[in-house]
Design a protein around this motif. Structure first.
Motif, PDB file in Angstrom:
ATOM      1  N   PRO A   1       0.802  -1.224   0.000  1.00  0.00           N
ATOM      2  CA  PRO A   1       0.000   0.000   0.000  1.00  0.00           C
ATOM      3  C   PRO A   1       0.835   1.274   0.000  1.00  0.00           C
ATOM      4  N   HIS A   2       1.957   1.249   0.666  1.00  0.00           N
ATOM      5  CA  HIS A   2       2.817   2.430   0.666  1.00  0.00           C
ATOM      6  C   HIS A   2       3.256   2.784  -0.742  1.00  0.00           C
ATOM      7  N   SER A   3       3.687   1.769  -1.487  1.00  0.00           N
ATOM      8  CA  SER A   3       4.134   2.018  -2.851  1.00  0.00           C
ATOM      9  C   SER A   3       2.977   2.439  -3.745  1.00  0.00           C
ATOM     10  N   VAL A   4       1.835   1.819  -3.503  1.00  0.00           N
ATOM     11  CA  VAL A   4       0.644   2.195  -4.253  1.00  0.00           C
ATOM     12  C   VAL A   4       0.353   3.674  -4.019  1.00  0.00           C
ATOM     13  N   GLY A   5       0.448   4.069  -2.761  1.00  0.00           N
ATOM     14  CA  GLY A   5       0.214   5.461  -2.412  1.00  0.00           C
ATOM     15  C   GLY A   5       1.202   6.391  -3.095  1.00  0.00           C
TER      16      GLY A   5
END
Lengths: 204, 158
Positions: free
Chosen positions: B120-124
């Motif tokens: 999710p961090h990378s998606v963000g």
């Protein structure tokens, strides 16, 4: 394979991610004291793992005293993980005065104290962070300043956790921070006691 | 706290089989990590694109992300960029840094479960960067079984 090659990470990514994380914590807790506590806790969990990486890479043997620990933390630890080298100031025993006028007498008392009884409680060193990657681009609003937020409080936890894993119970804390308008950023580490060797506790 | 609980939530699930609570916590965590990533991505994209000519099309934006943005973040370019020319873009990175070092003693399946929390961090990051560059998009991450292989599909609507 990874002996000489250290993986690096973009410092902007690191700094900004840390920043967003702190902001998220502030949003969640709405209380700066609690944010400090959570940062410390996160740091602790990082520290207890990080020490292993540190030992594996640095190949350093046991420190002979807490003074040496201070030097190693600053010159090897901080260098390795944050690529900065804070200055170390030692506070031996109660005599914080670093020999201004009574240099001969203070040297005397210091020497005898060290040989006679290594006065444990009260051994301290300070790390003066001239550069702090965590606080790059950061400006604290007055609100946070008054609320008592220590922006880089993870470092406190990291040190506590890492040193605990090498049988040193310490109480690190921030004394000052340039972000709060202080002259310098000072992180002080006080030795509480040497711990006995024992089986590592479960992660928490 | 967030990050620490990430590791713990997964472990707890394995050992005690706690279900609903862990699920909920994980969703909370993912939302947090994504929003952290989004603000970082947005600011970083802004800094990186400051001294370059404007990006005119969505494809330009995507190329910029694959090259400059990715290099700034992970010291490498995206390995593959594909598109169906209808607004869906797929970015592939075969050695995705955040996932490269993840391993567990229980084999790939459990490693994948843990890796999920990191995505999710990378998606963000991507979503934030796209948004700041004027592309409203939905970003989804997929991670293949083998270490590091990751694809991110971006459904862009300008």
């Amino acid at each position: 394979v990874w002996k000489n090659k250290t993986d690096k990470i973009s410092s902007e990514l690191f700094t900004m991610t840390y920043g967003s994380l702190v902001i998220q914590l502030i949003k969640d807790y709405q209380d700066y004291a609690e944010v400090n506590k959570q940062l410390d806790k996160m740091g602790y969990n990082i520290g207890v793992r990080l020490i292993e990486d540190f030992l594996a890479r640095s190949n350093i043997s046991r420190c002979s005293d807490f003074r040496e620990t201070g030097e190693i933390v600053a010159k090897v630890g901080f260098k390795m993980f944050l690529n900065v080298t804070p200055a170390v100031v030692h506070h031996d025993g109660r005599s914080t005065a670093s020999g201004t006028a009574s240099s001969s007498s203070s040297a005397n008392t210091n020497g005898s104290a060290a040989t006679a009884a290594p006065a444990l409680g009260g051994q301290e060193f300070s790390l003066i962070l001239d550069e702090n990657p965590l606080s790059e681009f950061v400006e604290l609003p007055p609100d946070a300043r008054e609320g008592g937020l220590w922006w880089s409080n993870v470092l406190v936890g990291v040190l506590r956790g890492a040193l605990e894993m090498v049988q040193l119970q310490t109480a690190p804390y921030f004394v000052s921070d340039v972000l709060r308008g202080d002259e310098q950023t000072e992180l002080r580490v006080r030795l509480v006691k040497f711990l006995d060797e024992e089986a590592p506790p479960a992660d928490d | 706290r967030d990050m620490e609980e990430a590791g713990l939530a997964v472990e707890a699930e394995e050992s005690s089989g706690a279900a609903a609570m862990a699920k909920e916590e994980e969703a909370e965590l993912e939302a947090r990590m994504e929003s952290v990533g989004a603000s970082v991505g947005a600011n970083l994209a802004e800094r990186l694109s400051r001294d370059r000519p404007p990006l005119n099309s969505t494809l330009d934006v995507l190329k910029f992300l694959c090259k400059d943005f990715w290099i700034a973040l992970w010291e490498k370019q995206v390995d593959g960029l594909r598109t169906n020319h209808r607004g869906v873009y797929v970015l592939q990175d075969h050695h995705f840094k955040p996932l490269l070092r993840i391993s567990t003693p229980h084999g790939t399946a459990s490693a994948a479960a843990i890796a999920k929390v990191y995505l999710p961090h990378s998606v963000g990051l991507l979503r934030g960067a796209l948004a700041r560059l004027g592309v409203q998009a939905t970003v989804v991450a997929e991670s293949g079984g083998q270490a590091g292989a990751t694809g991110a599909s971006v459904a862009a609507t300008t």
